[in-house]
Design a protein around this motif. Structure first.
Motif, PDB file in Angstrom:
ATOM      1  N   HIS A  68       0.869  -1.184   0.000  1.00 22.68           N
ATOM      2  CA  HIS A  68       0.000   0.000   0.000  1.00 22.68           C
ATOM      3  C   HIS A  68       0.902   1.229   0.000  1.00 22.68           C
ATOM      4  O   HIS A  68       1.766   1.361   0.859  1.00 22.68           O
ATOM      5  CB  HIS A  68      -0.902  -0.019   1.236  1.00 22.68           C
ATOM      6  N   THR A  69       0.705   2.068  -0.982  1.00 19.96           N
ATOM      7  CA  THR A  69       1.502   3.289  -1.094  1.00 19.96           C
ATOM      8  C   THR A  69       0.598   4.482  -0.896  1.00 19.96           C
ATOM      9  O   THR A  69      -0.412   4.623  -1.583  1.00 19.96           O
ATOM     10  CB  THR A  69       2.162   3.377  -2.491  1.00 19.96           C
ATOM     11  N   GLY A  70       0.972   5.351   0.020  1.00 18.10           N
ATOM     12  CA  GLY A  70       0.183   6.552   0.258  1.00 18.10           C
ATOM     13  C   GLY A  70      -1.152   6.221   0.906  1.00 18.10           C
ATOM     14  O   GLY A  70      -1.592   5.090   0.917  1.00 18.10           O
ATOM     15  N   GLY A  71      -1.770   7.204   1.455  1.00 16.79           N
ATOM     16  CA  GLY A  71      -3.040   6.958   2.133  1.00 16.79           C
ATOM     17  C   GLY A  71      -2.828   6.333   3.494  1.00 16.79           C
ATOM     18  O   GLY A  71      -1.738   5.899   3.853  1.00 16.79           O
ATOM     19  N   LEU A  72      -3.897   6.297   4.233  1.00 14.85           N
ATOM     20  CA  LEU A  72      -3.852   5.775   5.595  1.00 14.85           C
ATOM     21  C   LEU A  72      -4.046   4.270   5.619  1.00 14.85           C
ATOM     22  O   LEU A  72      -4.682   3.693   4.735  1.00 14.85           O
ATOM     23  CB  LEU A  72      -4.945   6.428   6.439  1.00 14.85           C
ATOM     24  N   LEU A  73      -3.566   3.656   6.657  1.00 16.11           N
ATOM     25  CA  LEU A  73      -3.763   2.239   6.881  1.00 16.11           C
ATOM     26  C   LEU A  73      -5.257   1.914   6.916  1.00 16.11           C
ATOM     27  O   LEU A  73      -5.687   0.916   6.352  1.00 16.11           O
ATOM     28  CB  LEU A  73      -3.097   1.843   8.199  1.00 16.11           C
ATOM     29  N   VAL A  74      -6.063   2.779   7.530  1.00 15.56           N
ATOM     30  CA  VAL A  74      -7.505   2.523   7.596  1.00 15.56           C
ATOM     31  C   VAL A  74      -8.148   2.583   6.218  1.00 15.56           C
ATOM     32  O   VAL A  74      -9.167   1.922   5.981  1.00 15.56           O
ATOM     33  CB  VAL A  74      -8.237   3.458   8.592  1.00 15.56           C
ATOM     34  N   ASP A  83     -11.049  -5.700   9.513  1.00 13.76           N
ATOM     35  CA  ASP A  83     -11.426  -5.018  10.753  1.00 13.76           C
ATOM     36  C   ASP A  83     -10.399  -5.133  11.864  1.00 13.76           C
ATOM     37  O   ASP A  83     -10.573  -4.560  12.929  1.00 13.76           O
ATOM     38  CB  ASP A  83     -12.756  -5.577  11.275  1.00 13.76           C
ATOM     39  N   VAL A  84      -9.329  -5.911  11.632  1.00 11.58           N
ATOM     40  CA  VAL A  84      -8.319  -6.138  12.672  1.00 11.58           C
ATOM     41  C   VAL A  84      -6.930  -5.902  12.098  1.00 11.58           C
ATOM     42  O   VAL A  84      -6.602  -6.421  11.034  1.00 11.58           O
ATOM     43  CB  VAL A  84      -8.397  -7.574  13.229  1.00 11.58           C
ATOM     44  N   VAL A  85      -6.138  -5.132  12.835  1.00 13.21           N
ATOM     45  CA  VAL A  85      -4.728  -4.911  12.500  1.00 13.21           C
ATOM     46  C   VAL A  85      -3.899  -5.625  13.553  1.00 13.21           C
ATOM     47  O   VAL A  85      -4.186  -5.538  14.746  1.00 13.21           O
ATOM     48  CB  VAL A  85      -4.391  -3.399  12.485  1.00 13.21           C
ATOM     49  N   LEU A  95       4.833  -0.558  22.551  1.00 13.51           N
ATOM     50  CA  LEU A  95       3.428  -0.398  22.928  1.00 13.51           C
ATOM     51  C   LEU A  95       3.060   1.075  23.066  1.00 13.51           C
ATOM     52  O   LEU A  95       1.995   1.500  22.603  1.00 13.51           O
ATOM     53  CB  LEU A  95       3.151  -1.151  24.225  1.00 13.51           C
ATOM     54  N   GLU A  96       3.942   1.872  23.656  1.00 15.45           N
ATOM     55  CA  GLU A  96       3.680   3.316  23.781  1.00 15.45           C
ATOM     56  C   GLU A  96       3.581   3.980  22.415  1.00 15.45           C
ATOM     57  O   GLU A  96       2.790   4.893  22.221  1.00 15.45           O
ATOM     58  CB  GLU A  96       4.780   3.982  24.613  1.00 15.45           C
ATOM     59  N   TYR A  97       4.360   3.518  21.457  1.00 18.52           N
ATOM     60  CA  TYR A  97       4.313   4.049  20.101  1.00 18.52           C
ATOM     61  C   TYR A  97       3.027   3.611  19.384  1.00 18.52           C
ATOM     62  O   TYR A  97       2.403   4.393  18.659  1.00 18.52           O
ATOM     63  CB  TYR A  97       5.556   3.556  19.334  1.00 18.52           C
ATOM     64  N   GLU A  98       2.633   2.356  19.579  1.00 23.58           N
ATOM     65  CA  GLU A  98       1.500   1.781  18.862  1.00 23.58           C
ATOM     66  C   GLU A  98       0.141   2.201  19.408  1.00 23.58           C
ATOM     67  O   GLU A  98      -0.834   2.275  18.646  1.00 23.58           O
ATOM     68  CB  GLU A  98       1.582   0.243  18.885  1.00 23.58           C
ATOM     69  N   MET A  99       0.022   2.448  20.696  1.00 25.14           N
ATOM     70  CA  MET A  99      -1.286   2.731  21.305  1.00 25.14           C
ATOM     71  C   MET A  99      -2.005   3.927  20.690  1.00 25.14           C
ATOM     72  O   MET A  99      -3.196   3.822  20.384  1.00 25.14           O
ATOM     73  CB  MET A  99      -1.149   2.900  22.823  1.00 25.14           C
ATOM     74  N   MET A 104      -6.488   5.795  17.204  1.00 22.52           N
ATOM     75  CA  MET A 104      -6.914   6.589  16.045  1.00 22.52           C
ATOM     76  C   MET A 104      -7.545   5.701  14.977  1.00 22.52           C
ATOM     77  O   MET A 104      -8.569   6.068  14.399  1.00 22.52           O
ATOM     78  CB  MET A 104      -5.725   7.357  15.458  1.00 22.52           C
ATOM     79  N   ASN A 105      -6.964   4.546  14.718  1.00 28.92           N
ATOM     80  CA  ASN A 105      -7.539   3.626  13.736  1.00 28.92           C
ATOM     81  C   ASN A 105      -8.951   3.203  14.143  1.00 28.92           C
ATOM     82  O   ASN A 105      -9.837   3.073  13.306  1.00 28.92           O
ATOM     83  CB  ASN A 105      -6.657   2.391  13.547  1.00 28.92           C
ATOM     84  N   HIS A 106      -9.152   3.017  15.432  1.00 39.84           N
ATOM     85  CA  HIS A 106     -10.478   2.645  15.921  1.00 39.84           C
ATOM     86  C   HIS A 106     -11.455   3.806  15.773  1.00 39.84           C
ATOM     87  O   HIS A 106     -12.594   3.623  15.331  1.00 39.84           O
ATOM     88  CB  HIS A 106     -10.408   2.178  17.382  1.00 39.84           C
ATOM     89  N   GLU A 107     -11.018   4.999  16.120  1.00 39.17           N
ATOM     90  CA  GLU A 107     -11.887   6.175  16.003  1.00 39.17           C
ATOM     91  C   GLU A 107     -12.238   6.486  14.555  1.00 39.17           C
ATOM     92  O   GLU A 107     -13.372   6.840  14.244  1.00 39.17           O
ATOM     93  CB  GLU A 107     -11.228   7.390  16.648  1.00 39.17           C
TER      94      GLU A 107
END
Length: 139
Positions: A68-74, A83-85, A95-99, A104-107
């Motif tokens: 995937h190039t460009g754009g958001l993961l979502v 629905d799951v990453v 974990l501090e970096y990923e949380m 945001m992905n959930h929101e």
């Protein structure tokens, strides 16, 4: 259930392969996706990373490899109906970096994040470390 295992995979490490094998047992389908940023130059070309992932997943019938190039993961998740990453975490720093990204992905899209702890024998390995060792003549 389908899951997305995204990353730069620059290069693919034993830790990546371990996480992939473990999550392939837990989900019906896993899409491993090289997330390529067009504004950054990777150490390895995307095609090479894809080929290494295909080789690593050759015996896993429920794993596919994509990019995937460009754009958001979502955006990718929406388009692919995922629905799951999946994110492998080596320790608290990961974990501090990923949380915040997981929240945001959930929101943004209702995408859940599944964290899986790295194998302790591989947790010290990072793509940066592997590349540094290769350039320094290490094995």
């Amino acid at each position: 259930m389908r899951a997305l295992f995204p990353g730069s995979f620059d290069p693919v490490t034993q830790g990546h392969q371990d996480v992939l094998r473990r999550v392939a047992r837990l989900f019906d389908e896993v899409v491993v996706c090289v997330m390529a940023n067009p504004n950054k130059t990777g150490r390895f070309p995307v095609e090479e990373r894809l080929e290494r992932l295909r080789t690593a997943a050759a015996d896993l019938s429920n794993v596919t490899v994509d990019s995937h190039t460009g754009g958001l993961l979502v955006d990718y998740c929406r388009r692919a109906g995922i629905d799951v990453v999946v994110r492998g975490v080596r320790g608290v720093r990961d974990l501090e970096y990923e949380m915040p990204m997981a929240r945001m992905n959930h929101e943004l899209a209702g995408v859940e994040t599944f964290f899986i702890a790295a194998d302790p024998t591989l947790a010290h390995i990072s793509s940066t470390l592997v590349t540094t060792m290769r350039h320094g003549g290490g094995s």
